[in-house]
Design a protein around this motif. Sequence first.
Motif, PDB file in Angstrom:
ATOM      1  N   VAL A 186      32.585  42.373  53.460  1.00 51.83           N
ATOM      2  CA  VAL A 186      33.641  43.034  52.682  1.00 51.83           C
ATOM      3  C   VAL A 186      33.982  42.135  51.506  1.00 51.83           C
ATOM      4  O   VAL A 186      34.641  41.105  51.661  1.00 51.83           O
ATOM      5  CB  VAL A 186      34.889  43.310  53.547  1.00 51.83           C
ATOM      6  CG1 VAL A 186      35.976  43.971  52.713  1.00 51.83           C
ATOM      7  CG2 VAL A 186      34.526  44.179  54.738  1.00 51.83           C
ATOM      8  N   GLN A 187      33.534  42.513  50.326  1.00 44.89           N
ATOM      9  CA  GLN A 187      33.686  41.677  49.126  1.00 44.89           C
ATOM     10  C   GLN A 187      34.185  42.518  47.968  1.00 44.89           C
ATOM     11  O   GLN A 187      33.842  43.695  47.837  1.00 44.89           O
ATOM     12  CB  GLN A 187      32.351  41.030  48.779  1.00 44.89           C
ATOM     13  CG  GLN A 187      32.389  40.116  47.553  1.00 44.89           C
ATOM     14  CD  GLN A 187      31.112  39.330  47.390  1.00 44.89           C
ATOM     15  OE1 GLN A 187      30.737  38.522  48.243  1.00 44.89           O
ATOM     16  NE2 GLN A 187      30.415  39.565  46.299  1.00 44.89           N
ATOM     17  N   ARG A 188      35.005  41.917  47.126  1.00 45.62           N
ATOM     18  CA  ARG A 188      35.564  42.605  45.969  1.00 45.62           C
ATOM     19  C   ARG A 188      35.636  41.646  44.782  1.00 45.62           C
ATOM     20  O   ARG A 188      35.800  40.442  44.944  1.00 45.62           O
ATOM     21  CB  ARG A 188      36.975  43.122  46.271  1.00 45.62           C
ATOM     22  CG  ARG A 188      37.012  44.505  46.903  1.00 45.62           C
ATOM     23  CD  ARG A 188      36.717  45.601  45.886  1.00 45.62           C
ATOM     24  NE  ARG A 188      36.939  46.924  46.425  1.00 45.62           N
ATOM     25  CZ  ARG A 188      36.033  47.662  47.033  1.00 45.62           C
ATOM     26  NH1 ARG A 188      34.823  47.184  47.229  1.00 45.62           N
ATOM     27  NH2 ARG A 188      36.317  48.891  47.448  1.00 45.62           N
ATOM     28  N   THR A 189      35.554  42.212  43.574  1.00 43.76           N
ATOM     29  CA  THR A 189      35.754  41.466  42.338  1.00 43.76           C
ATOM     30  C   THR A 189      36.800  42.182  41.508  1.00 43.76           C
ATOM     31  O   THR A 189      36.717  43.400  41.320  1.00 43.76           O
ATOM     32  CB  THR A 189      34.444  41.347  41.533  1.00 43.76           C
ATOM     33  OG1 THR A 189      33.483  40.612  42.292  1.00 43.76           O
ATOM     34  CG2 THR A 189      34.692  40.627  40.205  1.00 43.76           C
ATOM     35  N   VAL A 190      37.797  41.436  41.039  1.00 43.94           N
ATOM     36  CA  VAL A 190      38.828  41.999  40.163  1.00 43.94           C
ATOM     37  C   VAL A 190      38.816  41.212  38.863  1.00 43.94           C
ATOM     38  O   VAL A 190      38.511  40.016  38.846  1.00 43.94           O
ATOM     39  CB  VAL A 190      40.228  41.951  40.810  1.00 43.94           C
ATOM     40  CG1 VAL A 190      40.287  42.847  42.035  1.00 43.94           C
ATOM     41  CG2 VAL A 190      40.603  40.520  41.194  1.00 43.94           C
ATOM     42  N   ARG A 191      39.128  41.879  37.783  1.00 39.48           N
ATOM     43  CA  ARG A 191      39.128  41.204  36.479  1.00 39.48           C
ATOM     44  C   ARG A 191      40.150  41.844  35.557  1.00 39.48           C
ATOM     45  O   ARG A 191      40.521  43.008  35.733  1.00 39.48           O
ATOM     46  CB  ARG A 191      37.733  41.241  35.851  1.00 39.48           C
ATOM     47  CG  ARG A 191      37.233  42.615  35.508  1.00 39.48           C
ATOM     48  CD  ARG A 191      35.848  42.575  34.863  1.00 39.48           C
ATOM     49  NE  ARG A 191      34.858  41.977  35.728  1.00 39.48           N
ATOM     50  CZ  ARG A 191      34.180  42.648  36.658  1.00 39.48           C
ATOM     51  NH1 ARG A 191      34.421  43.933  36.853  1.00 39.48           N
ATOM     52  NH2 ARG A 191      33.280  42.059  37.409  1.00 39.48           N
ATOM     53  N   GLU A 192      40.573  41.070  34.568  1.00 35.53           N
ATOM     54  CA  GLU A 192      41.519  41.590  33.577  1.00 35.53           C
ATOM     55  C   GLU A 192      41.407  40.771  32.301  1.00 35.53           C
ATOM     56  O   GLU A 192      41.231  39.556  32.345  1.00 35.53           O
ATOM     57  CB  GLU A 192      42.951  41.555  34.108  1.00 35.53           C
ATOM     58  CG  GLU A 192      43.943  42.251  33.201  1.00 35.53           C
ATOM     59  CD  GLU A 192      45.251  42.562  33.895  1.00 35.53           C
ATOM     60  OE1 GLU A 192      46.225  42.887  33.190  1.00 35.53           O
ATOM     61  OE2 GLU A 192      45.314  42.479  35.139  1.00 35.53           O
ATOM     62  N   ALA A 193      41.507  41.457  31.163  1.00 35.46           N
ATOM     63  CA  ALA A 193      41.476  40.795  29.865  1.00 35.46           C
ATOM     64  C   ALA A 193      42.897  40.489  29.412  1.00 35.46           C
ATOM     65  O   ALA A 193      43.809  41.292  29.620  1.00 35.46           O
ATOM     66  CB  ALA A 193      40.768  41.667  28.835  1.00 35.46           C
ATOM     67  N   VAL A 194      43.082  39.317  28.807  1.00 38.67           N
ATOM     68  CA  VAL A 194      44.407  38.864  28.377  1.00 38.67           C
ATOM     69  C   VAL A 194      44.337  38.397  26.926  1.00 38.67           C
ATOM     70  O   VAL A 194      43.462  37.612  26.562  1.00 38.67           O
ATOM     71  CB  VAL A 194      44.926  37.713  29.262  1.00 38.67           C
ATOM     72  CG1 VAL A 194      46.311  37.295  28.823  1.00 38.67           C
ATOM     73  CG2 VAL A 194      44.910  38.106  30.719  1.00 38.67           C
ATOM     74  N   ARG A 195      45.264  38.880  26.113  1.00 38.88           N
ATOM     75  CA  ARG A 195      45.393  38.403  24.732  1.00 38.88           C
ATOM     76  C   ARG A 195      46.551  37.408  24.656  1.00 38.88           C
ATOM     77  O   ARG A 195      47.652  37.707  25.119  1.00 38.88           O
ATOM     78  CB  ARG A 195      45.656  39.571  23.781  1.00 38.88           C
ATOM     79  CG  ARG A 195      44.490  40.540  23.652  1.00 38.88           C
ATOM     80  CD  ARG A 195      44.863  41.715  22.755  1.00 38.88           C
ATOM     81  NE  ARG A 195      43.764  42.642  22.629  1.00 38.88           N
ATOM     82  CZ  ARG A 195      42.823  42.573  21.687  1.00 38.88           C
ATOM     83  NH1 ARG A 195      42.886  41.617  20.777  1.00 38.88           N
ATOM     84  NH2 ARG A 195      41.854  43.450  21.643  1.00 38.88           N
ATOM     85  N   LEU A 196      46.293  36.253  24.072  1.00 39.47           N
ATOM     86  CA  LEU A 196      47.328  35.236  23.938  1.00 39.47           C
ATOM     87  C   LEU A 196      47.967  35.367  22.555  1.00 39.47           C
ATOM     88  O   LEU A 196      47.457  34.847  21.571  1.00 39.47           O
ATOM     89  CB  LEU A 196      46.734  33.836  24.125  1.00 39.47           C
ATOM     90  CG  LEU A 196      45.899  33.616  25.390  1.00 39.47           C
ATOM     91  CD1 LEU A 196      45.561  32.137  25.532  1.00 39.47           C
ATOM     92  CD2 LEU A 196      46.633  34.114  26.620  1.00 39.47           C
TER      93      LEU A 196
END
Length: 202
Positions: A186-196
Amino acid sequence: MKQKGFSLVEMMVATVIGMFVIAAALNLYSSTFGANADQMRYSVLNNDLRTVLTKITRDMRRVGHCNYLSTPAATGTPYPVAQQTLPAAGATASEITLRYDLDGAGCTAMSATAVFSYRLHNLAIETRTGTGGWSPLTDPGVIQITAFTVTNHSPPTIDPPNSASSVTIPVYTIEITGRLTRDTAVQRTVREAVRLRNVFTG
């Protein structure tokens, strides 16, 4: 009137048919229960990873923030990118350090509580404030973090019209991959882009 019951052969046929029906019902129940259990495990893992991702993302969006009301105009500028330990354009890192004005004292009076670090260590994401010790954000006994990366996808520098200075808004992607300790399939990948938006490149 003479009554006639079921013969032995009819009883055996009926019993066999009944067994097939019961077996099919049990198989359907087992498949449905197994699918629901798998979905539950994936949901638990996804929620845990999202919780950690949200915390890191929130801190990254605050990077460079400075309370101008409590900082003299001459020094009331955001913390530059150079003061953050973040990957250069096109690079990736698994440990980062972020700085922002947490207590509202202004940039020139930044305390140790305004420095936050994250890293991947021993199948866990760890954090620390200032120069203190590292503390786990995730429990390897429940989930194992196999990858934590922060990648710099910053666009080219922009030169606004009628301006003597150039502007670059750094863009980073945070990605976390984890698996359940008791069921590593049971494996998952989460990601998100962030602007500084609070930092400058000069």
